[in-house]
Motif scaffolding. Structure first.
Motif, PDB file in Angstrom:
ATOM      1  N   MET A  57       3.589 -20.034   1.806  1.00 16.97           N
ATOM      2  CA  MET A  57       2.507 -20.831   2.378  1.00 16.97           C
ATOM      3  C   MET A  57       1.286 -19.959   2.658  1.00 16.97           C
ATOM      4  N   PHE A  58       1.508 -18.758   3.194  1.00 12.51           N
ATOM      5  CA  PHE A  58       0.389 -17.878   3.525  1.00 12.51           C
ATOM      6  C   PHE A  58      -0.298 -17.349   2.258  1.00 12.51           C
ATOM      7  N   THR A  59       0.495 -16.984   1.256  1.00 11.73           N
ATOM      8  CA  THR A  59      -0.098 -16.447   0.031  1.00 11.73           C
ATOM      9  C   THR A  59      -0.873 -17.519  -0.728  1.00 11.73           C
ATOM     10  N   ASP A  60      -0.321 -18.732  -0.790  1.00 10.65           N
ATOM     11  CA  ASP A  60      -1.022 -19.811  -1.487  1.00 10.65           C
ATOM     12  C   ASP A  60      -2.329 -20.164  -0.799  1.00 10.65           C
TER      13      ASP A  60
ATOM     14  N   ALA B  56     -11.128 -12.815  -8.640  1.00 12.30           N
ATOM     15  CA  ALA B  56     -10.368 -14.059  -8.479  1.00 12.30           C
ATOM     16  C   ALA B  56      -8.978 -13.964  -9.112  1.00 12.30           C
ATOM     17  N   ALA B  57      -8.927 -13.595 -10.400  1.00 14.72           N
ATOM     18  CA  ALA B  57      -7.634 -13.536 -11.099  1.00 14.72           C
ATOM     19  C   ALA B  57      -6.707 -12.464 -10.519  1.00 14.72           C
ATOM     20  N   PRO B  58      -7.154 -11.217 -10.271  1.00 11.11           N
ATOM     21  CA  PRO B  58      -6.244 -10.217  -9.681  1.00 11.11           C
ATOM     22  C   PRO B  58      -5.738 -10.608  -8.301  1.00 11.11           C
ATOM     23  N   VAL B  59      -6.588 -11.221  -7.477  1.00  8.86           N
ATOM     24  CA  VAL B  59      -6.148 -11.621  -6.129  1.00  8.86           C
ATOM     25  C   VAL B  59      -5.086 -12.708  -6.220  1.00  8.86           C
ATOM     26  N   ILE B  60      -5.289 -13.699  -7.091  1.00  8.33           N
ATOM     27  CA  ILE B  60      -4.285 -14.762  -7.243  1.00  8.33           C
ATOM     28  C   ILE B  60      -2.984 -14.185  -7.793  1.00  8.33           C
ATOM     29  N   ALA B  61      -3.075 -13.242  -8.750  1.00  9.36           N
ATOM     30  CA  ALA B  61      -1.867 -12.603  -9.275  1.00  9.36           C
ATOM     31  C   ALA B  61      -1.139 -11.827  -8.177  1.00  9.36           C
ATOM     32  N   THR B  62      -1.887 -11.139  -7.316  1.00  8.65           N
ATOM     33  CA  THR B  62      -1.262 -10.348  -6.246  1.00  8.65           C
ATOM     34  C   THR B  62      -0.587 -11.247  -5.219  1.00  8.65           C
ATOM     35  N   THR B  63      -1.271 -12.313  -4.797  1.00  4.71           N
ATOM     36  CA  THR B  63      -0.654 -13.226  -3.826  1.00  4.71           C
ATOM     37  C   THR B  63       0.563 -13.921  -4.425  1.00  4.71           C
ATOM     38  N   SER B  64       0.498 -14.235  -5.717  1.00  5.38           N
ATOM     39  CA  SER B  64       1.667 -14.856  -6.366  1.00  5.38           C
ATOM     40  C   SER B  64       2.833 -13.881  -6.441  1.00  5.38           C
ATOM     41  N   CYS B  65       2.543 -12.609  -6.686  1.00  4.89           N
ATOM     42  CA  CYS B  65       3.612 -11.603  -6.741  1.00  4.89           C
ATOM     43  C   CYS B  65       4.262 -11.425  -5.376  1.00  4.89           C
ATOM     44  N   ILE B  66       3.444 -11.411  -4.322  1.00  5.05           N
ATOM     45  CA  ILE B  66       4.009 -11.310  -2.967  1.00  5.05           C
ATOM     46  C   ILE B  66       4.858 -12.533  -2.657  1.00  5.05           C
ATOM     47  N   GLY B  67       4.362 -13.720  -3.024  1.00  5.37           N
ATOM     48  CA  GLY B  67       5.144 -14.931  -2.800  1.00  5.37           C
ATOM     49  C   GLY B  67       6.418 -14.966  -3.608  1.00  5.37           C
ATOM     50  N   MET B  68       6.421 -14.347  -4.780  1.00  2.00           N
ATOM     51  CA  MET B  68       7.629 -14.298  -5.606  1.00  2.00           C
ATOM     52  C   MET B  68       8.698 -13.401  -4.978  1.00  2.00           C
ATOM     53  N   TRP B  69       8.276 -12.254  -4.433  1.00  2.00           N
ATOM     54  CA  TRP B  69       9.228 -11.325  -3.831  1.00  2.00           C
ATOM     55  C   TRP B  69       9.641 -11.740  -2.416  1.00  2.00           C
ATOM     56  N   ILE B  70       8.721 -12.373  -1.684  1.00  2.00           N
ATOM     57  CA  ILE B  70       9.005 -12.790  -0.303  1.00  2.00           C
ATOM     58  C   ILE B  70       8.808 -14.300  -0.228  1.00  2.00           C
ATOM     59  N   PRO B  71       9.829 -15.088  -0.495  1.00  2.94           N
ATOM     60  CA  PRO B  71       9.667 -16.550  -0.577  1.00  2.94           C
ATOM     61  C   PRO B  71       9.116 -17.179   0.696  1.00  2.94           C
ATOM     62  N   ARG B  72       9.446 -16.628   1.851  1.00  2.30           N
ATOM     63  CA  ARG B  72       8.983 -17.243   3.098  1.00  2.30           C
ATOM     64  C   ARG B  72       7.486 -17.084   3.313  1.00  2.30           C
ATOM     65  N   SER B  73       6.842 -16.224   2.545  1.00  4.19           N
ATOM     66  CA  SER B  73       5.400 -16.023   2.694  1.00  4.19           C
ATOM     67  C   SER B  73       4.597 -16.931   1.774  1.00  4.19           C
TER      68      SER B  73
ATOM     69  N   ALA C  31      -4.947 -17.391  -1.478  1.00  2.00           N
ATOM     70  CA  ALA C  31      -5.539 -17.510  -2.812  1.00  2.00           C
ATOM     71  C   ALA C  31      -6.516 -18.679  -2.881  1.00  2.00           C
ATOM     72  N   ALA C  32      -6.172 -19.799  -2.241  1.00  2.43           N
ATOM     73  CA  ALA C  32      -7.052 -20.971  -2.266  1.00  2.43           C
ATOM     74  C   ALA C  32      -8.359 -20.696  -1.540  1.00  2.43           C
ATOM     75  N   VAL C  33      -8.279 -20.025  -0.390  1.00  5.73           N
ATOM     76  CA  VAL C  33      -9.494 -19.705   0.370  1.00  5.73           C
ATOM     77  C   VAL C  33     -10.365 -18.726  -0.407  1.00  5.73           C
ATOM     78  N   PHE C  34      -9.751 -17.738  -1.023  1.00 11.77           N
ATOM     79  CA  PHE C  34     -10.521 -16.758  -1.790  1.00 11.77           C
ATOM     80  C   PHE C  34     -11.250 -17.438  -2.937  1.00 11.77           C
ATOM     81  N   PHE C  35     -10.580 -18.339  -3.638  1.00 14.94           N
ATOM     82  CA  PHE C  35     -11.236 -18.997  -4.768  1.00 14.94           C
ATOM     83  C   PHE C  35     -12.306 -19.971  -4.295  1.00 14.94           C
ATOM     84  N   ALA C  36     -12.173 -20.504  -3.083  1.00 15.87           N
ATOM     85  CA  ALA C  36     -13.244 -21.343  -2.536  1.00 15.87           C
ATOM     86  C   ALA C  36     -14.532 -20.548  -2.401  1.00 15.87           C
ATOM     87  N   ILE C  37     -14.425 -19.295  -2.006  1.00 16.69           N
ATOM     88  CA  ILE C  37     -15.601 -18.428  -1.927  1.00 16.69           C
ATOM     89  C   ILE C  37     -16.117 -18.104  -3.323  1.00 16.69           C
TER      90      ILE C  37
END
Length: 300
Positions: free
Chosen positions: A72-75, A53-70, A78-84
């Motif tokens: 919505m997809f990264t957030d 959970a924590a590494p996946v959220i960190a990875t999606t946040s890092c991608i969203g930080m470097w690619i701002p237009r992504s 992460a939300a779907v992964f944590f739902a599981i």
């Protein structure tokens, strides 16, 4: 792009946060290897999901930080992964009790305390519900529905967003964002309730397996990934977080959220490795506990 326009301090911050993400991913990969070598096959999948959970959220946040237009997809990812993960955490507590059959035998005369958060924490007068196969099924269904419907709402949101009908800044009743957010919020509360009920039931029995620190880590990830992000998003929409050309307030709020999440998930990944890496003694079967109780009664 924004990273190219950063000053030296900004690039240094981006580099440090990216390094934290890479370290978190490496720690998780090492943990996966350990789980496959040392943990019984019946628990491997569940523990890997929860530790991811924590590494996946960190990875999606890092991608969203470097690619701002992504963002919505990264957030949403992460939300779907944590739902599981919410569903997997409930299954882990049952598995640590020896599985469903042993769980029912341990608590065959017990009752679930349903006056717990987030739904009924104020309703202390609610009677307990007897622990049966049926009630256990309803608890599992309560978390499974969120793991199922969250990707459905994610897909719907992306479809509406590509058509220009979905925007988090549009909270009017005519917009789709407010309705989807309300439905997701209700489903989230329904999913968190069974986990709280199960934790109240097994926290004493599983104290030897450090279920309280594990539950605390799960709660931290939940609060930081959902509540913290929602608060920052509201502050950005109200222009309390000022814009910094060429970034509007909403983009700056997303940047702040991603940077905080990377640092927080990095720390949680390291703590999770310590908590989940320890070897715990297996619980005794119910027959052994009953036999010891009879021996203690006969000893005097």
């Amino acid at each position: 792009s924004l990273p190219a326009g950063l000053d030296l301090a900004g690039r240094f911050l981006f580099a440090i946060l990216t390094l934290m993400t890479l370290i978190a991913d490496l720690v998780f990969m090492e943990e996966v290897i350990y789980i496959y070598r040392k943990i019984h096959s019946s628990k491997r999948s569940i523990l890997i999901w929860i530790n991811a959970a924590a590494p996946v959220i960190a990875t999606t946040s890092c991608i969203g930080m470097w690619i701002p237009r992504s963002t919505m997809f990264t957030d949403f990812t992460a939300a779907v992964f944590f739902a599981i993960v919410i569903h997997k955490f409930l299954l882990m507590m049952i598995r640590e009790c020896g599985g469903q059959k042993l769980f029912l035998r341990r608590f065959e005369n017990g009752h679930f305390k349903i006056s717990t958060g987030p739904c009924c924490c104020c309703c202390l007068c609610l009677p307990g519900v007897r622990i049966t196969r049926r009630t256990l099924f309803w608890l599992k269904l309560g978390t499974f529905q969120f793991a199922f419907f969250r990707p459905v709402f994610m897909f719907l949101s992306i479809v509406l967003w590509t058509n220009g009908n979905y925007s988090l800044s549009n909270l009017s009743p005519e917009g789709a964002a407010v309705w989807i957010s309300c439905f997701v919020g209700i489903l989230t509360i329904i999913a968190l309730w069974p986990v709280g009920i199960m934790f109240q039931q097994v926290r004493i029995l599983l104290n030897c397996k450090k279920i309280i620190p594990k539950f605390a880590l799960y709660q931290f990830v939940l609060i930081l990934n959902h509540l913290q992000a929602a608060i920052i998003n509201v502050l950005a929409m109200q222009r309390i977080i000022p814009c910094a050309p060429p970034l509007p307030s909403s983009a700056r709020g997303a940047y702040i959220t991603h940077q905080l999440l990377i640092m927080e998930m990095f720390l949680i990944t390291l703590i999770s490795r310590v908590v989940y890496r320890r070897r715990y003694d297996e619980l005794e079967p119910p027959e052994c506990i009953a036999e010891k109780a009879r021996d203690n009664d006969q000893t005097p």
